[in-house]
Enzyme design. Structure first.
Site, PDB file in Angstrom:
ATOM      1  N   LYS A  50       0.799  -1.006  -0.051  1.00  0.00           N
ATOM      2  CA  LYS A  50      -0.010  -0.029   0.010  1.00  0.00           C
ATOM      3  C   LYS A  50       0.985   1.242  -0.154  1.00  0.00           C
ATOM      4  CE  LYS A  50      -3.929  -2.509   1.710  1.00  0.00           C
ATOM      5  NZ  LYS A  50      -4.519  -2.975   3.155  1.00  0.00           N
ATOM      6  N   ASP A  98     -11.749   2.356   3.435  1.00  0.00           N
ATOM      7  CA  ASP A  98     -11.876   0.955   3.339  1.00  0.00           C
ATOM      8  C   ASP A  98     -13.668   0.580   3.251  1.00  0.00           C
ATOM      9  OD1 ASP A  98     -10.206  -0.803   3.173  1.00  0.00           O
ATOM     10  OD2 ASP A  98      -9.522  -1.284   5.265  1.00  0.00           O
ATOM     11  N   GLN A 141      -5.026  -1.832   9.364  1.00  0.00           N
ATOM     12  CA  GLN A 141      -4.921  -3.187   8.744  1.00  0.00           C
ATOM     13  C   GLN A 141      -5.595  -4.104   9.540  1.00  0.00           C
ATOM     14  OE1 GLN A 141      -3.321  -3.806   5.444  1.00  0.00           O
ATOM     15  NE2 GLN A 141      -4.172  -5.781   6.083  1.00  0.00           N
TER      16      GLN A 141
END
Ligand code: NDP
Length: 288
Positions: free
Chosen positions: A52, A119, A96
């Site tokens: 990322k 997200d 994460q």
């Protein structure tokens, strides 16, 4: 033989477009910013986080990394989230997953400002997706939709069968297809006669996590097959949830594994971050 839907090439094109948009935002004084938070040492998570970071750097997005020790308390993590919610340089916050067991994942995801939830996992954003007015859409299913769009698949009136009902893939992708006016069937481990359900589909989206469980002869002639599954078989080999070789004999278009949906997921994270930065730029220009 089916057309291979090249996720790698599509992701590269999309990243080019994201880099162009990022440059335009920077010229307006708004650098898109993504905060990436990793707690602990999970090797797979470390790989994802570093992918990322690299993807951000390649497109001009500012990335702010927080690599916290495994003993970080829930309170400390929540404090960091509040700080990032208020940080004007940050347009997107990514925590994460999975988090260490002593931290309540739902509590952390709900602490992220819905306006920075790139997200798309905050219940506010889930609700917006359900009501057909999304603010941020989760990256993997959103990537699937972009692939269908760029392959020229019009979903209106089509029979879509989604195999899998997880919160991160199956359910959101089903809602996204519904929003495109498809007739959607969601299948799962208790579904009776899965082969017959799949055989009725114009578009099959597999998100199961069982190697090659969807057989080629289940696929209707000319159907489009999107395989979200990523399953490690043996030391090095990755396969999807669909028997690719056999399904290719029947499908009109199909995604490979690897090189299909996978490369689109991080790309959509960058995409959402830039969308968020565009909102910030619009707010800034209104307030001048
Ligand atoms: P989950 O394990 O959360 O969900 C799997 C779903 O498949 C469940 O709904 C389950 O049903 C259903 N299922 C399991 N076995 C069967 C079966 N035999 N028949 C029918 N349905 C079944 O997985 P995820 O949604 O998180 O991930 C699915 C796959 O996608 C995995 O391979 C994962 O690695 C991959 N993935 C890939 C990403 C990418 O970027 N390419 C991102 C995220 C995931 P039930 O609910 O009844 O248990």
């Amino acid at each position: 033989m089916a057309e291979i839907i090249d996720g790698k090439a599509m992701a590269a094109d999309l990243r080019q477009e994201i880099a162009t948009d990022t440059a335009a935002l920077i010229a307006q004084g708004v650098t898109p910013g993504l905060a990436v938070v990793l707690v602990g040492e999970d090797p797979a998570s470390r790989v994802y986080v570093s992918m990322k970071e690299k993807a951000c750097a390649a497109t001009g997005i500012f990335s702010d990394e927080y690599k916290l020790p495994v003993e970080t308390s829930e309170a400390e993590l929540l404090e960091l989230i509040v700080k990032l919610n208020n940080d004007e340089r940050i347009d997107g916050i990514l925590v994460q997953l999975p988090l260490p067991e002593h931290i309540d994942e739902a509590k952390v995801l709900e602490a992220i400002s819905p306006a920075k939830d790139v997200d798309g996992f905050h219940p506010y954003n889930v609700g917006r997706l359900v009501t057909g007015n999304p603010l941020f859409q989760p990256c993997t299913p959103y990537g699937v939709m972009k692939m269908l769009e760029r392959t020229g698949v019009d979903l209106e009136g089509k029979e879509v069968v989604v195999v899998g009902r997880s919160n991160i893939v199956g359910k959101p992708v089903a809602l996204m297809c519904l929003a495109e006016h498809a007739t959607v069937t969601i299948c799962h481990s208790r579904t009776r006669d899965l082969p017959a359900k799949v055989a009725a589909a114009d578009v099959v989206i597999a998100a199961v996590g069982v190697p090659e469980m969807i057989k080629g002869d289940w696929i209707k002639e000319g159907a489009v097959v999107i395989d979200v599954g990523v399953n490690r078989v043996g030391e090095k080999k990755l396969v999807g949830d669909v028997d690719f070789a056999a399904a290719s004999e029947h499908a009109s278009a199909i995604t490979p594994v690897p090189g299909g949906v996978g490369p689109m997921t991080i790309t959509m994270l960058l995409y959402n971050t830039v969308v968020s930065a565009k909102r910030r730029a619009a707010q800034k220009s209104r307030s001048v």
